[in-house]
Each structure stands twice: as C-alpha cells, then as structure tokens.
Design an enzyme around this catalytic site. Sequence first.
Site, short mmCIF file in Angstrom:
data_model
loop_
_atom_site.label_atom_id
_atom_site.label_comp_id
_atom_site.label_asym_id
_atom_site.label_seq_id
_atom_site.Cartn_x
_atom_site.Cartn_y
_atom_site.Cartn_z
N LYS A 47 0.82 -1.20 0.00
CA LYS A 47 0.00 0.00 0.00
C LYS A 47 0.86 1.25 0.00
O LYS A 47 0.57 2.21 -0.71
CB LYS A 47 -0.93 -0.06 1.21
CG LYS A 47 -0.98 1.17 2.05
CD LYS A 47 -1.60 0.91 3.37
CE LYS A 47 -0.61 1.20 4.47
NZ LYS A 47 -1.24 1.34 5.78
N THR A 48 1.94 1.24 0.77
CA THR A 48 2.79 2.43 0.81
C THR A 48 3.41 2.68 -0.56
O THR A 48 3.44 3.83 -1.03
CB THR A 48 3.90 2.25 1.86
OG1 THR A 48 3.30 1.77 3.06
CG2 THR A 48 4.58 3.56 2.15
N ASP A 270 -4.22 8.01 5.36
CA ASP A 270 -3.82 6.62 5.58
C ASP A 270 -4.51 6.09 6.83
O ASP A 270 -4.94 6.87 7.69
CB ASP A 270 -2.30 6.58 5.73
CG ASP A 270 -1.78 5.16 5.57
OD1 ASP A 270 -2.58 4.27 5.20
OD2 ASP A 270 -0.58 4.93 5.82
N GLU A 271 -4.57 4.78 6.97
CA GLU A 271 -5.18 4.14 8.14
C GLU A 271 -6.58 4.69 8.39
O GLU A 271 -6.95 5.00 9.53
CB GLU A 271 -4.31 4.34 9.39
CG GLU A 271 -2.86 3.93 9.24
CD GLU A 271 -2.65 2.42 9.24
OE1 GLU A 271 -3.65 1.67 9.22
OE2 GLU A 271 -1.49 2.00 9.22
N GLN A 300 -8.37 -4.23 9.88
CA GLN A 300 -7.33 -3.80 10.80
C GLN A 300 -7.76 -2.63 11.68
O GLN A 300 -6.93 -1.90 12.22
CB GLN A 300 -6.07 -3.41 10.02
CG GLN A 300 -5.41 -4.59 9.33
CD GLN A 300 -4.04 -4.22 8.77
OE1 GLN A 300 -3.11 -3.93 9.50
NE2 GLN A 300 -3.94 -4.23 7.45
N ARG A 652 1.91 -9.44 10.90
CA ARG A 652 3.19 -8.73 11.05
C ARG A 652 4.35 -9.60 10.61
O ARG A 652 5.45 -9.13 10.35
CB ARG A 652 3.44 -8.31 12.51
CG ARG A 652 2.46 -7.32 13.11
CD ARG A 652 2.22 -6.14 12.26
NE ARG A 652 1.03 -6.34 11.45
CZ ARG A 652 0.75 -5.63 10.36
NH1 ARG A 652 1.58 -4.70 9.96
NH2 ARG A 652 -0.35 -5.87 9.66
#
Length: 782
Positions: A47-48, A270-271, A300, A652
């Site tokens: 995504k980044t 973001d997020e 998430q 993770r």
Amino acid sequence: MATKNEILDLRKKILDDEYSHLNKEQREAVFSNDGPLLILAGAGSGKTTAVISKIGYLIRYGNTYNSTQSDATDDDKAYLEECLKDKTKRTEQRYLKLMASDPINAYNLLAITFTNKAAGEMRERLEKQYNISGDKLWALTFHSLCVRILRRFADRIGFQSNFTIYDDTDSHKLIDSIIKKHHLSENYNAKVVSRIISAAKCKYVSAGEYVHEGRDLQQVPMIYKEYQAELKNANAFDFDDLIFMTVRLLSSNEEVRKTINNRFQYVLVDEYQDTNPLQYRLVSLLAPTGKICVVGDDDQSIYRFMGASIENILSFERQFTDAKVVRLEQNYRSTQTILDAANAVIANNEGRKGKRLWTDQGPGHNITVNQLNTQSEEGEYICRSIMSGKGTHGFKNNDFCILYRTNAQSNSIEHSLRMNGIPYRVFGGQPFFKRKEIQDVLAYLNVICNPYDRTRLLRIINEPKRGIGDTTLDKISGICESTGAHFFDVIANAAAYPELQRSSEKLMDFARTIKMLSDKSKVVTPSQLFTELLATVRFEQALRSQYDLTEAISRIENVHELQNNILEYEKNAEEPTLLGYLEQTALVSAVDNLDENEPAVTLMTMHCAKGLEFDVVFLIGFEEGLFPSAMSVNEPGGLEEERRLCYVAITRARKQLFITSVRSRMLYGTPRPAIPSRFLKEIPPELITEVHHIQQEIQPPVRRSKPMHERALLTNAVTVIPKSKDTKTSYRAGQKVKHKVFGEGVLVSVTEMSSDSLLEVDFATAGKKKLMANFAKLMIIE
DNA sequence: GGACACTGTTTTTTT
DNA sequence: AACAGTGTCC
C-alpha cells in the site's frame, strides 16, 4: 487527426509501462483520480508503494489517465508512439505537455498518516524516488496537522498561538481539580469523566450541546463546561480539542477555510479505518470537492476504544459520492501459511468489506504453537527459539519481534531476555516521559512558553520547594475566581493583593524567574534554555537533597537524557523552537523512535505493531481473558475488535510465527489458571506444529527402548529446557553487565538470597555498587 | 511542610 | 507486585 481513443489508449500503454513495477490493482489505485477513491489495502499489500507512486503520479501527470480532453494531431500520436518505445524521451517538454493534465504541485498535497514515523518515511521515499522535497509536501498526523493550522489561526477562536498541549495526565489533573472544587470526589472519577468528555468530542458534541444520559454522573455536563473554560483560560488544548477546534475553526470561519482549501487541492488519508467521526468531519472540510484518497483496511480497525469508527471506512462510498473502491489483496510480505492463518481467523467476523490475502511465495514454515506452565518458562522458551533462529537460519536480533496484548506482559519476557544476554528494546508505555523529574522539567518548559498554563504552573510553583504552600495557592485561586484574573498575573503582582502579603516576595520572585526565562527563550536555542533553566532553579541540587545518592544520580541522569532528546530534536527539526519541541514530546507515538537497524529484539503491544513487519514474530499470552481480553468479550463488538487485533498481529510476520500461552498467569500478583485463547482454535490445525515443552532435566542418551513417538517428540522440540530451578544462577562473578543508569561494569560477587540475589558490581564510571538482581535489571554483555 | 506507613487499586489497547 | 493516594505524626 488522431482520435481521442487512440491517444487515450496510447497514454494508458505508456503509463502501464512506466508503472510496470506495480500490479494491476496498484496501478488502478495510482491512476484513479477523477473523484474520491478508497484503497482497501490488505496487510502487506504494498500500500505504501502504491501511495508513494500515486503522489509521484499526481505531481508529474495530474489526471492524465482518465482525461477526456484531447486535441492531439497525427504527429502527436506518432510522437507518443516513440515515447512508448523510448523511455528517455519521457523527460521532454512535449511529452509532458501531451501527457499531463492539471498536475498538482507538491505544495498543494496533504498526506495524513497515523504516526510521525509513517509520515517521515513517506517524505523520505518521495524525496528519494521522485525528488519531491519533503518540506514542501505536508505529510503529518491528524494531530500535528491541526497544531499547525491552529498555531496560525488561534486568534480566530480566541486562543493565542503560543498555546500548550495537555496530555492525558494533564487533563486528568484538571478534571480532578474541578471535581474536587465541587466536592464530587465521592462519586466522580477523573479518568471516567475524562473518557466521557473525550467520547463526546470524538463525535463533535460540544460542552454546550452535550446531554447526559443515565441517572449517574449527572454533573458531567457541568464538569465538561468548566473543563473547557479552564482549558481556554490556560490557553491550552487537549488531544481531542486539537482536532475539535480545528473543525470548529474551519466550519465557522470562511476566510480560514478558503485559505486552507486553496492550499490543499488533494488530500490523502492513511489508516482510514482508525479515524473517528470527528476526524471524518475534518477530512470532509479539507477535501470539499472530493479530491481525496483514503487508504485503509476494515479488518485492521483496532482503535474503537479511542472513538475510532469502523463505519467511516464501511460507508465511505455513501459519504463521498461517486467514490471508487480499489482492492489490494496480493501480499508481498508473508508466507501463504501465515496468510491462511490470518484469513481463517478474520473470516469469523461479520460485517466486513471482504477480502482474501494471497501471495505467490510458497507456504513456508508451519506456525509453531506451544503451551508453557508459567511466564518464566514462556520467556525462556522464546529466548531459546531466538537463539536457535539466529544459529540455524542466520536471523539477526532485529529480525525478531515479540508482541503482547498488554504492556504489563513485557516484564517477565524482559527478565528472560536479560538473563540470556539478548539485547532488546521495549516500545510503548512511555515510562521515561512519565517520570516525575521529567514531567517537572517539561512543566517548566511549558510554563515558560505559556505562563497561563495553569495546570503545569501548579505543578512546579513549589517544585523545587520554595515555600509556597496550599494555603497560599488556595488564596490565589480565590482571587482568580472573584476577579477573573489569570493565575500567573496574580502571582506576578502578588504585592497588590493584601491577602498574599506573607508570601508575596516568594511569588513575585518565582514569576520573575519565569518571565526572565521566557524572555530568554526568544533568543536562545531550546537546549541552551534548558541548561539555563536547570541552573536558575537549581534543579540538580534539589534532586540531590531530596533523594539518597543512588536515586538522585539516576534522576539526574534522566534529566540529562532529556537534554539529549532536546539536542536530537534540534538536529532534526528544520526550525527548532521550544514550542516545537514540546509539541513533539506531546505528540510522539511509541513507534516513532523505532530504528529498524538497531541490533535488538523488538517488544511491543499488538496495537503498536500496526504497520510494522518482522521476519520472526512471537505472539505471547494467547489465553482466554487476556487475549481476547476479559473486558472485550462482554461488550458488543468487542470480540470482533480483538479478532481484528489478532489478524493485525499475525500479519506482522514475514517468515515465521510462534504463538505461546501459559497454564498459570500472574494477575495482580497472584497466579491464576489460564486456558488457551479461542483464536488458536480458529487457525486451521494443518498450519500448526505443536511443540511440547519438555519439563524433565535433559536426560543423558535416550534409551533405546524408548517408543518412537516420544523420541520424535524430543527431536521436534525446538528447545529442551532444564527444569527451571531458578534463573538467577545465570549471574556469575566475572560477567560483564550493563545497567541502565550506571552503565557497564563487572560482576564482582553473587550472593543467593531467598527469592533474589544480591549482586556486587564494579561499574566503570559509578564505582562499586550493591544491587538486587530482580530489581537492578542488568543486561549481561558477555 | 514533610516523612512515613498504610490502603486500595490496577491491566486493554494510545494520538 | 507495584504504585498512587491518603492519613498520621513530627
């Protein structure tokens, strides 16, 4: 004349070529700039990379991909065909003229991230990959963005631009003082009230609008109103108000709104799954024309307790008309085994947007699951696994991460790591900034910037002791109440108030000191001011007289560490100011200081780990009541939130995942039986290898007659731990050790005591010291 | 105003 | 087990 479609088609081919390092979905995310866009990005889905590419694209091309205007000639078409074949041509003016449509200036972009670390990384990558200067483009967290806006326009809502920021401790203190003032301490708890107020603010409900429900705590609306009045009087904002007041400012002041909207022509968030209704309001005010892209993953969403509303992402398409959704499901981080486990767990949740992670990497290792008897065994098992991972797979310390549900769990693991000489770093909890001496010095710095900051003024007015007691302070409060004067102004003019006669000299002396430092702060650097402050108030001398030598030294060390922190800030900030430093201390998140290259094992809560990744991840304390937490299971939606946290934790890991639980867990100092978490049962058994922790002493050669399955068991066990006699035997005289304050030293002697050991250590700088093993937290270096 | 002992509470997660 | 808050005594 070339047809419109021919040109569009050609452009598409060129862009697909230029962005061939992205997958199809990522490219779609980059090219879709017509209207609001939601990128549903699974964990580890690049995504980044997509977001960075998108920003680069917006700055270089604007909105080419879907552009409908086209008056290109046949000659232009031939030229673009050449550009398709020859990359070097793509820097030419003519190329850009044909390809770009409304490119956006970096200055006009706004990127909102969840942590400062994420913002910093974004700036760094843009600089490196697209040569976009980091200080032109604003990449900030919600809170730091609002601070910037408020510093500039504070006067429009009746604040001064030198306002200070109240953290939780400060607001609790203030609320507590209001509760006490009204003699409500019996039934009102500052923490509880503060939560209620915060929850209201997150929904953009002001003190005036707030209506209390329920029969208890009827006075909350009154406390809320007084709290806001006190904040304003102190020229301070709490965390929620930073956003709340920015929303108020933008919605009430057209001139400010126009200025801001003029600047930010495209907004990225973001997020997004962790935003609350208040932040949604801010986002809509910042992007009124729908020039917006939000990135997130509903699976998430783990900050509901902070007022985050998963509804924001679930209803994005309704809130922003004509929104487009792009899903990124290909994962570039983890093995298929890890993804299968994550997919299986999260599939138990309802009300998802729905998404299934996949990878073209192989299945990798199975997930290792182990149930231990106690926390010390759990710690020991993890240490052994780390050591064997370093040996057999060549992993380094910083490839490992240990994640837990609650901060309290770090203690026992830390103990084991120290005993085994494994370097580690703990994130979160932020104990350093919570220390009394640190809070005191920071309070001084805040008051120097903003003398009206009453909560912090009260903290330091008699610290170090200068003979100003409660009686005097009560009198001053009384004067403030009846005259409406500021606390600091009363102190500065104490002689004018007869009732303060007895202490007027002390008060005015204190005010003069603050005034002097305040004037100085305008001409010297923050670190110089810090030195000046310590000398002026004789801070170190005060610590020396207040505590015994060892403790005084340790506290002075802490103060010096803060000084280093200020120097560090000055080095990194483009324009270091004292206010800027204080802002940073208030708004840093735990992971902002994470340095991936530091050779140490990482310890943190599962919440902290969001957005991070490690080769090997240990998830510890997978027990009912702990994870999922006992509090969550009774709450509607609580269990699903815990499950999302579990999903975050699992994803993770890049290569290997270990999950542990114990049979007996210490709670409030007493052991309590525990059973494995239900989340373990949600992972398909074929993905799991159960390791049985062997309790016996290592037996000399396995007897021939031993049944096969037991032998297999022995060899399968990653570790064979001698029955934990006691870990303290790990200390031996002659070992080189490190203490947090005293530094390095050599262990001179070890004296076993009933439940602890007395250690004598010869430190290089601090000399010989006697310490208790359990308390000293020594790290064995060799 | 400060030192000390005693008590009750805590552990969900954080910008 | 650790710690903050309270109460008591000097």
